[in-house]
Each structure stands twice: as C-alpha cells, then as structure tokens.
Write a protein that holds these residues in place. Structure first.
Motif, PDB file in Angstrom:
ATOM      1  N   SER A  67       0.850  -1.189   0.000  1.00 27.41           N
ATOM      2  CA  SER A  67       0.000   0.000   0.000  1.00 27.41           C
ATOM      3  C   SER A  67       0.891   1.247   0.000  1.00 27.41           C
ATOM      4  O   SER A  67       1.852   1.320   0.763  1.00 27.41           O
ATOM      5  CB  SER A  67      -0.879  -0.007   1.252  1.00 27.41           C
ATOM      6  OG  SER A  67      -1.292   1.309   1.560  1.00 27.41           O
ATOM      7  N   LYS A  69       0.354   3.890   1.337  1.00 28.20           N
ATOM      8  CA  LYS A  69       0.338   4.421   2.712  1.00 28.20           C
ATOM      9  C   LYS A  69       1.386   3.725   3.585  1.00 28.20           C
ATOM     10  O   LYS A  69       1.981   4.335   4.473  1.00 28.20           O
ATOM     11  CB  LYS A  69      -1.057   4.251   3.333  1.00 28.20           C
ATOM     12  CG  LYS A  69      -2.065   5.170   2.667  1.00 28.20           C
ATOM     13  CD  LYS A  69      -3.467   4.945   3.148  1.00 28.20           C
ATOM     14  CE  LYS A  69      -4.409   5.887   2.403  1.00 28.20           C
ATOM     15  NZ  LYS A  69      -5.759   5.330   2.245  1.00 28.20           N
ATOM     16  N   ALA A  70       1.616   2.438   3.317  1.00 28.53           N
ATOM     17  CA  ALA A  70       2.626   1.691   4.069  1.00 28.53           C
ATOM     18  C   ALA A  70       4.028   2.188   3.721  1.00 28.53           C
ATOM     19  O   ALA A  70       4.885   2.317   4.600  1.00 28.53           O
ATOM     20  CB  ALA A  70       2.502   0.199   3.776  1.00 28.53           C
ATOM     21  N   LYS A 116       4.837   5.167   2.683  1.00 31.43           N
ATOM     22  CA  LYS A 116       5.004   6.488   3.295  1.00 31.43           C
ATOM     23  C   LYS A 116       5.278   6.362   4.805  1.00 31.43           C
ATOM     24  O   LYS A 116       6.158   7.032   5.345  1.00 31.43           O
ATOM     25  CB  LYS A 116       3.717   7.300   3.053  1.00 31.43           C
ATOM     26  CG  LYS A 116       3.935   8.768   3.115  1.00 31.43           C
ATOM     27  CD  LYS A 116       2.827   9.557   2.415  1.00 31.43           C
ATOM     28  CE  LYS A 116       2.763  10.929   3.035  1.00 31.43           C
ATOM     29  NZ  LYS A 116       1.554  11.171   3.840  1.00 31.43           N
ATOM     30  N   ALA A 117       4.554   5.482   5.450  1.00 38.58           N
ATOM     31  CA  ALA A 117       4.726   5.301   6.901  1.00 38.58           C
ATOM     32  C   ALA A 117       6.119   4.749   7.222  1.00 38.58           C
ATOM     33  O   ALA A 117       6.755   5.166   8.199  1.00 38.58           O
ATOM     34  CB  ALA A 117       3.647   4.359   7.439  1.00 38.58           C
ATOM     35  N   GLU A 175       8.649   7.549   6.913  1.00 39.27           N
ATOM     36  CA  GLU A 175       8.557   8.427   8.081  1.00 39.27           C
ATOM     37  C   GLU A 175       9.258   7.777   9.290  1.00 39.27           C
ATOM     38  O   GLU A 175      10.021   8.426  10.003  1.00 39.27           O
ATOM     39  CB  GLU A 175       7.061   8.688   8.366  1.00 39.27           C
ATOM     40  CG  GLU A 175       6.744   9.856   9.269  1.00 39.27           C
ATOM     41  CD  GLU A 175       7.389  11.182   8.856  1.00 39.27           C
ATOM     42  OE1 GLU A 175       7.462  11.469   7.624  1.00 39.27           O
ATOM     43  OE2 GLU A 175       7.830  11.907   9.763  1.00 39.27           O
ATOM     44  N   ALA A 229      -0.055   0.934   8.869  1.00 40.91           N
ATOM     45  CA  ALA A 229      -0.651   1.649   7.728  1.00 40.91           C
ATOM     46  C   ALA A 229      -1.373   0.683   6.787  1.00 40.91           C
ATOM     47  O   ALA A 229      -2.421   1.017   6.221  1.00 40.91           O
ATOM     48  CB  ALA A 229       0.436   2.424   6.981  1.00 40.91           C
ATOM     49  N   THR A 230      -0.832  -0.519   6.641  1.00 36.77           N
ATOM     50  CA  THR A 230      -1.480  -1.515   5.775  1.00 36.77           C
ATOM     51  C   THR A 230      -2.836  -1.916   6.350  1.00 36.77           C
ATOM     52  O   THR A 230      -3.823  -2.048   5.610  1.00 36.77           O
ATOM     53  CB  THR A 230      -0.564  -2.747   5.608  1.00 36.77           C
ATOM     54  OG1 THR A 230       0.595  -2.338   4.881  1.00 36.77           O
ATOM     55  CG2 THR A 230      -1.254  -3.868   4.849  1.00 36.77           C
ATOM     56  N   GLU A 263      -4.652  -0.046   8.207  1.00 34.75           N
ATOM     57  CA  GLU A 263      -5.546   1.104   8.045  1.00 34.75           C
ATOM     58  C   GLU A 263      -6.069   1.204   6.615  1.00 34.75           C
ATOM     59  O   GLU A 263      -7.068   1.857   6.355  1.00 34.75           O
ATOM     60  CB  GLU A 263      -4.801   2.400   8.442  1.00 34.75           C
ATOM     61  CG  GLU A 263      -4.703   2.560   9.961  1.00 34.75           C
ATOM     62  CD  GLU A 263      -3.699   3.625  10.407  1.00 34.75           C
ATOM     63  OE1 GLU A 263      -3.671   3.925  11.609  1.00 34.75           O
ATOM     64  OE2 GLU A 263      -2.940   4.136   9.561  1.00 34.75           O
ATOM     65  N   ASP A 264      -5.365   0.557   5.688  1.00 38.30           N
ATOM     66  CA  ASP A 264      -5.749   0.594   4.272  1.00 38.30           C
ATOM     67  C   ASP A 264      -6.324  -0.771   3.865  1.00 38.30           C
ATOM     68  O   ASP A 264      -5.921  -1.354   2.865  1.00 38.30           O
ATOM     69  CB  ASP A 264      -4.504   0.936   3.435  1.00 38.30           C
ATOM     70  CG  ASP A 264      -4.860   1.433   2.041  1.00 38.30           C
ATOM     71  OD1 ASP A 264      -6.073   1.577   1.748  1.00 38.30           O
ATOM     72  OD2 ASP A 264      -3.933   1.667   1.246  1.00 38.30           O
ATOM     73  N   TYR A 297      -7.426  -1.669   0.287  1.00 42.91           N
ATOM     74  CA  TYR A 297      -6.382  -1.976  -0.703  1.00 42.91           C
ATOM     75  C   TYR A 297      -6.093  -3.483  -0.704  1.00 42.91           C
ATOM     76  O   TYR A 297      -6.074  -4.128  -1.751  1.00 42.91           O
ATOM     77  CB  TYR A 297      -5.121  -1.164  -0.374  1.00 42.91           C
ATOM     78  CG  TYR A 297      -3.963  -1.422  -1.302  1.00 42.91           C
ATOM     79  CD1 TYR A 297      -3.919  -0.846  -2.571  1.00 42.91           C
ATOM     80  CD2 TYR A 297      -2.900  -2.250  -0.915  1.00 42.91           C
ATOM     81  CE1 TYR A 297      -2.842  -1.085  -3.421  1.00 42.91           C
ATOM     82  CE2 TYR A 297      -1.830  -2.493  -1.761  1.00 42.91           C
ATOM     83  CZ  TYR A 297      -1.802  -1.907  -3.013  1.00 42.91           C
ATOM     84  OH  TYR A 297      -0.745  -2.160  -3.860  1.00 42.91           O
TER      85      TYR A 297
END
Ligand SMILES: *Cc1c(COP(=O)(O)O)cnc(C)c1O
Length: 351
Positions: A39, A41-42, A44-45, A48, A253-254, A256-257, A260
């Motif tokens: 994902s 989002k994963a 990006k996390a 970070e 994050a995965t 949370e998504d 996907y």
C-alpha cells in the motif's frame, strides 16, 4: 561446517527457500509473493519511521497489536507480532514442545515445521494426508502432541472450514493446536475468533502474502492471554525488538488501508479461477485451492520436466522432489499478464 559448530545443530537440514534469482529477470510464480506493491500508505509510513531509526522499536508493539486485534475481533492482549510468521511458528515450537511434548503435522505441508522441530530437538510425527491430499481431522483426535496445521494447507491449497478446525481443537484439549493461516485471505474464514472459546488454540498469520509485505517480515499469533504470555516469555528471551520500526509502521498503515488489501485479494481469487479453468483445458488436474497458488499435475508431462522447461522460458514455479507430489507444480497466482505469460509458455512446451 567448521569444527567449532555446535554438535546440537550438526545434523540440521535447513529450510530451502524458493529461488530468488538476481542474475536474470524471471516471472516469479514460485514463492507466493503478491504481484502488487505494498500500500502506498505503508511505504510512506515506513519512510517516516526511518527518520527515527536511531531509537529502538516499541518492544510491546502496542499500536500494531491493537490494529491486528481490531481486524480479527479479539482483545489486544490476545496478539503477538513477530518477525515474519516463521518467527511465531518457531516460538510455538520453543514454548509448547519438548522431548516429551512432541509435535505432529501432515506429511505434506509447510517444510519449516520439520525444520523447527529439529532445531528445537522436538520429536515429531508426520501424519499422511488422504489419497486425495486432504487433511482428515479424525487422524488428529486426542493425539497428545502439539499439532501444526496450515489452513489452507501448503502446497496443496486445500482448506478446512472453521467447524472442522473447531472439532480438531475440541478433540485435543490437552495439547496446543497451531493453525497457520498464511493463506486465509484468499477465500477462507479465519479461526481467530475461536481463541476466545479455546485456550489451546493459536492462530498465526502473516503480512507476506495477502498484504504485499514479504520483504518487511511481519507475522503474528492470536491466542488466549495465557498462551500469549508464554510466547512473550520466549520472545523476551530471544529478541525483544523482533519487529523493526519501519515494518511496524508499514504494518499499521497496511491495516488502516484494508480496502487496498481486500481489492488485491479479490483480483487474485478471480485470477485463480481463470488459471484453474485454463490449466484444466490443457490437461492439468488441480486441487481445490483456496490460496494464492494453484497445485497442478499434468497427465502427460512430469512435474520436474515442466518446471525446467518453464524456467528456460523465464518463468519460475515451485517443484518439490517429494514422494506423492513430485508430479505437481505449485504455481503462484500472479497478475493477469503473468497468468497469460504462463499459459503461453505452457502452450509452447506441451504444444
Ligand atoms: C509463507 C508461509 C509462512 C511464512 O511466512 P512469513 O513470510 O515468515 O510470514 C508460514 N506458513 C506458510 C504455510 C507459508 O506458506
């Protein structure tokens, strides 16, 4: 082997991972990875989290445990995250098996169970699958040893419904039953909820297959708090920071998504149906796989010959030189283009 190597491990035969060649670009259908990237989002996390790599990761994995617990409808004290699900499986052998509390599992299943048993000096029994490669749970009733079952099984893909799993667990209340759900998201129903009713059940899962995170190494176990406490005793005696900070952030994050992951799984299931139909037309016999791979044997061509011919054409699949299944290929269900490339290569090979 050096002359310094521990006698304890001298006779170990290590697990043999599927090939991960770097010298040539293959279409990789041999290790059941996801064809889809993680994902966004994963990613990006994880980026970070990389900024804080000077600090240790959270040994309690609190937020991750909370997210996994929510995904499976259990309490967060019922979860333990690990470095891949291979680590939780090893922890289970360490925590719930020894010389007298032996282990058992099917003769045809995930190869690591036997390796972990040997590593930990645990005697084990391999229980033969039925002629049609199914697990008969009555073979396990009152076994008296710790039971390891992959559901769906690997490499057959054959799945046991939750009522069968419940019967298996209920018929072995004096031993721990470990259900390895590495492939559950491709058409099965998780038995995780049953851990609320049975204090001898451990369900394990992984982010490597359905969640596109094989390279991050993230797995978990779900069980009653008492068993999780036992597993934590082993974890804190081997590697308290077993889940690294980038992986932990990516895992959260995965989860949370979830949409996907769900849409990727739906594509894989659709492609599995397509591949099953197309391979049957070409003279293959397949098991009823509920995983992200198919298990197929051809009426005229041997498993090893097909494996080598496909490799020659740049497609890697998995062949096991093992009694009963050496005529089979285990083929990961990839993206549609990969399925089409496989079928085209097979057409050229079998004419
Ligand atoms: C892939 C696999 C695992 C382990 O996966 P990890 O990458 O270590 O999480 C466990 N069990 C089975 C049956 C598998 O196929």
């Amino acid at each position: 082997m050096s002359r310094y190597f521990s006698k304890k491990y001298a006779s170990l035969t290590p697990y043999e991972p599927g090939e991960q060649p770097r010298e040539r670009r293959y279409i990789k259908l041999n290790t059941n990875e996801s064809p889809f990237p993680p994902s966004p989002k994963a990613v990006k996390a994880a980026e970070e989290a990389a900024k804080s790599l000077h600090l240790y990761s959270d040994p309690t994995a609190k937020k991750l445990h909370k997210m996994i617990a929510a995904a499976y409808g259990v309490g967060e004290e019922c979860v333990l995250a690990t470095n891949g699900s291979d680590e939780i499986l090893n922890f289970c052998f360490m925590a719930f098996c020894d010389k007298t509390q032996t282990a058992c599992f099917p003769d045809i299943t995930y190869g690591f169970y036997a390796v972990f048993a040997e590593l930990n000096g645990v005697p084990y029994e391999k229980i033969p699958l039925k002629e049609d490669l199914t697990v008969d749970i009555s073979d396990y009733a009152g076994k008296g040893s710790t039971i390891f079952i992959a559901n769906p099984n690997a490499p057959t893909g054959i799945y046991l419904s939750p009522d069968k799993i419940e019967a298996l667990v209920a018929s072995n209340r004096d031993s721990v039953v470990v259900i390895d759900e590495a492939y559950i998201d491709f058409g099965g129903v998780s038995a995780a909820k049953l851990t609320e009713k049975y204090n001898n059940l451990i369900v394990t899962g992984t982010f490597s297959k359905s969640r596109s995170m094989a390279g991050a190494r993230l797995g978990f176990g779900i069980a009653c708090p008492e068993l999780i406490e036992d597993l934590n005793r082993v974890k804190y005696s081997t590697n308290p920071y077993n889940v690294n900070a980038m992986t932990m952030a990516a895992g959260i994050a995965t989860l949370e998504d979830a949409a996907y992951t769900a849409s990727n799984c739906a594509v894989i299931v659709e492609n599995r149906h397509f591949l099953t139909k197309e391979l049957s037309k070409r003279g293959f016999t397949l098991t009823d796989s509920k995983a992200n791979f198919v298990f197929a044997s051809h009426q005229a061509f041997g498993g090893e010959a097909l494996y080598l011919a496909l490799k020659e054409k740049g497609i890697l699949v998995r062949h096991f030189k093992k009694a009963r299944i050496d005529n089979y290929l285990r083929i990961t269900v990839g993206a549609k283009e990969e399925c089409l490339a496989l079928l085209a290569a097979l057409d050229a090979i079998i004419k």
